[in-house]
Design a protein around this motif. Structure first.
Motif, PDB file in Angstrom:
ATOM      1  N   ARG A  39       0.824  -1.224   0.000  1.00 47.87           N
ATOM      2  CA  ARG A  39       0.000   0.000   0.000  1.00 47.87           C
ATOM      3  C   ARG A  39       0.853   1.267   0.000  1.00 47.87           C
ATOM      4  O   ARG A  39       0.431   2.310  -0.502  1.00 47.87           O
ATOM      5  CB  ARG A  39      -0.960   0.008   1.194  1.00 47.87           C
ATOM      6  N   ASN A  44      -2.031   6.820  -5.709  1.00 41.33           N
ATOM      7  CA  ASN A  44      -3.242   7.452  -6.225  1.00 41.33           C
ATOM      8  C   ASN A  44      -3.961   8.132  -5.065  1.00 41.33           C
ATOM      9  O   ASN A  44      -3.557   7.998  -3.912  1.00 41.33           O
ATOM     10  CB  ASN A  44      -4.134   6.412  -6.919  1.00 41.33           C
ATOM     11  N   LYS A  45      -5.037   8.813  -5.370  1.00 43.41           N
ATOM     12  CA  LYS A  45      -5.662   9.709  -4.388  1.00 43.41           C
ATOM     13  C   LYS A  45      -6.053   8.967  -3.105  1.00 43.41           C
ATOM     14  O   LYS A  45      -5.840   9.457  -2.007  1.00 43.41           O
ATOM     15  CB  LYS A  45      -6.882  10.406  -5.007  1.00 43.41           C
ATOM     16  N   HIS A  46      -6.608   7.777  -3.246  1.00 44.40           N
ATOM     17  CA  HIS A  46      -7.092   7.091  -2.044  1.00 44.40           C
ATOM     18  C   HIS A  46      -6.188   5.945  -1.607  1.00 44.40           C
ATOM     19  O   HIS A  46      -6.578   5.109  -0.812  1.00 44.40           O
ATOM     20  CB  HIS A  46      -8.524   6.590  -2.268  1.00 44.40           C
ATOM     21  N   GLN A  47      -4.986   5.932  -2.141  1.00 44.64           N
ATOM     22  CA  GLN A  47      -4.029   4.867  -1.827  1.00 44.64           C
ATOM     23  C   GLN A  47      -4.657   3.494  -1.998  1.00 44.64           C
ATOM     24  O   GLN A  47      -4.413   2.591  -1.194  1.00 44.64           O
ATOM     25  CB  GLN A  47      -3.527   5.005  -0.389  1.00 44.64           C
ATOM     26  N   SER A  48      -5.467   3.325  -3.030  1.00 42.03           N
ATOM     27  CA  SER A  48      -6.123   2.028  -3.227  1.00 42.03           C
ATOM     28  C   SER A  48      -5.203   1.085  -4.002  1.00 42.03           C
ATOM     29  O   SER A  48      -4.378   1.510  -4.808  1.00 42.03           O
ATOM     30  CB  SER A  48      -7.457   2.200  -3.955  1.00 42.03           C
ATOM     31  N   ASP A  51      -8.924  -3.359  -7.569  1.00 37.38           N
ATOM     32  CA  ASP A  51      -9.926  -2.888  -8.533  1.00 37.38           C
ATOM     33  C   ASP A  51     -10.680  -4.095  -9.074  1.00 37.38           C
ATOM     34  O   ASP A  51     -10.261  -5.246  -8.852  1.00 37.38           O
ATOM     35  CB  ASP A  51      -9.236  -2.104  -9.662  1.00 37.38           C
TER      36      ASP A  51
END
Ligand code: 9WO
Length: 246
Positions: A39, A44-48, A51
């Motif tokens: 992680r 990316n914006k939400h550290q995701s 998918d």
């Protein structure tokens, strides 16, 4: 030897491997175990890190990029192209021989999947070995990675520094271990086999070897096919089977 474990659950791996013999070997500098949080490489914006799978189907997949970046970060530090194991039911089944081979490596990267797996494209680029610890499905690769670290670590010189070195144990010769006894001499009416109290070392060695052969014949006959018994031992076993068949 240096283990690098790529995982979404670094605490699980750290907590599971810092005890007892492995923890002591790390403190002594014989091993290092680094748990890398995938992680931390999700930029990316939400550290995701997951998918939906293309084509539909249940659950989520780990995306390629965070796994790739985590792997690159490790590979840059180690130099070269370190062996990279993906823990998967689709791999070759881990055994003592594989542990011995992997114990020769200076660095080993273990990639732990979660959810429904990892985007195939990053596996193609970084994985050198697909390894399973057995035919069952788990929720992630962390426990199998810990099993491998434990089995490999104890083969690193100095990790087991008692008088029982790893090479004299089970699976050497593909034979199971003989039964063992400690005090008291009698427990629940069961006596320790007298030969073990005799002090006669040659007889003890012979008895233990015979017990190993019998055990393997009774419990793991599949192993017996791969072990090298002397002519004398083969004859002795045939005799024993004859005397003990119902
Ligand atoms: C779940 C799934 C659901 C729908 C369609 C395909 C699917 N594949 C999987 C799957 O394989 N999940 C794995 C769970 C993904 C990687 C980590 N997981 C895992 C590793 N389960 N069991 C192992 C494992 C590893 C080594 N040795 C034995 C078991």
């Amino acid at each position: 030897m240096n283990f690098h474990i790529l995982t979404l659950f670094p605490e699980m791996v750290r907590d599971g491997l810092n005890t007892s013999i492995i923890g002591r070997a790390v403190s002594a500098g014989l091993l290092s175990i680094e748990a890398v949080n995938i992680r931390d490489y999700a930029f990316n914006k939400h550290q995701s890190v997951d998918d939906y799978p293309y084509g539909g189907g249940a659950g989520m997949l780990m995306q390629a990029e965070p796994v790739y970046l985590a792997h690159q970060a490790v590979a840059e530090k180690t130099g070269g192209r370190p062996r990279t194991v993906y823990l998967s039911p689709q791999g070759h089944v881990f055994d003592q021989k594989m542990a011995e081979e992997l114990a020769q490596e200076e660095d080993l990267i273990l990639l732990c999947g979660h959810y429904e797996g990892i985007d195939e494209r990053v596996l193609e680029e970084i994985v050198t070995d697909y390894v399973s610890i057995g035919d069952y499905v788990l929720t992630g690769g962390e426990l199998p990675a810990m099993v491998m670290v434990d089995a490999i670590s104890r083969l690193v010189p100095g990790v087991l520094h008692n008088d029982v070195s790893a090479e004299f144990e089970s699976f050497q010769d593909n034979l199971l271990e003989y039964p063992q006894y400690s005090r008291p001499e009698e427990w629940h009416g069961k006596k320790v086999p007298p030969v073990l109290l005799s002090g006669h070392h040659a007889n003890i060695e012979k008895w233990r070897r015979e017990q190993s052969i019998i055990r393997t014949y009774e419990r793991r006959p599949d192993l017996l096919e791969r072990c090298e018994l002397t002519e004398k031992e083969q004859k002795w076993l045939r005799q024993w089977i004859e005397e003990h068949e119902d």
